[in-house]
Design an enzyme around this catalytic site. Structure first.
Site, short mmCIF file in Angstrom:
data_model
loop_
_atom_site.label_atom_id
_atom_site.label_comp_id
_atom_site.label_asym_id
_atom_site.label_seq_id
_atom_site.Cartn_x
_atom_site.Cartn_y
_atom_site.Cartn_z
N ASP A 93 7.14 6.29 72.12
CA ASP A 93 8.07 7.42 72.06
C ASP A 93 8.03 8.14 73.40
O ASP A 93 7.14 8.96 73.65
CB ASP A 93 7.68 8.35 70.91
CG ASP A 93 8.79 9.33 70.57
OD1 ASP A 93 9.83 9.33 71.25
OD2 ASP A 93 8.60 10.10 69.60
N ALA A 94 8.97 7.80 74.27
CA ALA A 94 8.97 8.33 75.64
C ALA A 94 10.25 9.09 75.97
O ALA A 94 10.25 9.94 76.85
CB ALA A 94 8.77 7.20 76.64
N LYS A 95 11.35 8.75 75.31
CA LYS A 95 12.65 9.41 75.50
C LYS A 95 13.05 9.45 76.97
O LYS A 95 13.55 10.46 77.47
CB LYS A 95 12.65 10.81 74.89
CG LYS A 95 12.38 10.80 73.38
CD LYS A 95 12.43 12.20 72.80
CE LYS A 95 12.17 12.20 71.30
NZ LYS A 95 10.79 11.82 70.94
N ARG A 96 12.84 8.34 77.66
CA ARG A 96 13.22 8.25 79.07
C ARG A 96 14.73 8.20 79.21
O ARG A 96 15.45 7.84 78.28
CB ARG A 96 12.60 7.01 79.71
CG ARG A 96 11.09 6.90 79.63
CD ARG A 96 10.39 8.09 80.23
NE ARG A 96 8.97 7.84 80.48
CZ ARG A 96 8.06 8.78 80.67
NH1 ARG A 96 8.41 10.05 80.63
NH2 ARG A 96 6.80 8.47 80.90
#
Length: 280
Positions: A93-96
């Site tokens: 879960d990084a939401k880059r």
């Protein structure tokens, strides 16, 4: 095996739609570990060991590691999951979300450094920010669509005047994910459990892509309504529209302050799995 295949296999073998989110906060660690960032790996590994037969996936949130200079512990944790639960996919879960060579580096971080099976991304800057991640065959790319936070409506619920039919932004993202962007069947969507009617709407627009659904447990999402809105099963019993229902704090800190915290985490994970299965 692709992320989609691995997800289907893990959900079938463990009879589970549950994803346990790994969001370690040192101030909430149990017993003598409380306030000690260097025990993040030990805590998360214990949670993994206690729940690995009850979940369809794990989801470590990178910020909870990076904020405490614990990226090396995240690498160790990813390797641990691959070792003790090789059939369970891991979603980073990084939401880059960035363009060009920067997106290439973020993809390398997720899939080469951390060996994630899938990663969460923001689609706000368009398809060219997503394409570098799709170059990794079989890896999952899960786009923010209709998020569980109240402020998500500030942008996601606004209509696009220049798109035929004037869809809301989240509806347009769903259409792109089901259609032109999903060139190799790698894309999924993040849709929050706090908006079950909108989960159903996204499912209408994206009938086959996987949904990562956060927001049950501590955020108050209705687990039963979530399953009914998002899961689609064909006449033969095969899942045609998979869902990944994420719970983090409710599982992680079920035994907060107890030495036997892992057993409490397992108890809550088991109860959540049963609730989700009953709603199928």
């Amino acid at each position: 095996m692709t992320f989609i295949d691995q997800l289907a296999q893990a959900q079938r073998l463990n009879d589970s739609l549950l994803c346990v989110g790994l969001d370690p906060e040192p101030s909430k660690l149990p017993g003598a570990w409380k306030g000690q960032p260097d025990r993040i790996y030990d805590f998360c590994a214990a949670i993994v060991d206690a729940t690995k037969d009850l979940v369809g996936s794990f989801k470590p949130q990178i910020a909870y590691f990076a904020a405490h200079r614990a990226e090396d512990q995240l690498e160790r944790l990813m390797a641990h999951i691959k070792r003790v639960a090789p059939h369970v996919p891991v979603i980073l879960d990084a939401k880059r979300g960035d363009i060009g060579s920067t997106a290439e580096q973020y993809a390398r971080e997720a899939f080469e450094r951390y060996q994630a099976d899938a990663v969460t991304l923001s689609p706000f800057m368009g398809f060219d920010t997503i394409e570098p991640f799709l170059r990794y065959p079989g890896k999952g790319v899960i786009l923010l669509c209709r998020t569980s936070n109240p402020g998500g409506s500030d942008l996601q619920n606004q209509r696009l005047a220049d798109v035929p039919g004037q869809p809301r932004l989240y509806e347009h993202v769903a259409t792109q994910a089901q259609g032109p962007w999903n060139t190799n069947g790698q894309i999924g969507l993040v849709v929050g459990a706090t908006f079950p009617q909108e989960i159903a709407r996204v499912r209408e627009l994206a009938p086959t892509v996987p949904f990562l659904i956060p927001g049950i447990g501590a955020q108050g999402g209705d687990a039963v309504a979530t399953v009914k809105a998002g899961l689609r099963v064909g006449a033969d019993g095969a899942v045609t529209g998979p869902i990944i229902v994420s719970s983090s704090r409710a599982v992680l800190y079920a035994g907060s302050g107890l030495d036997d915290f892992a057993s409490e985490a397992r108890r809550v994970a088991l109860a959540t799995r049963e609730t989700l299965n009953a709603a199928r």
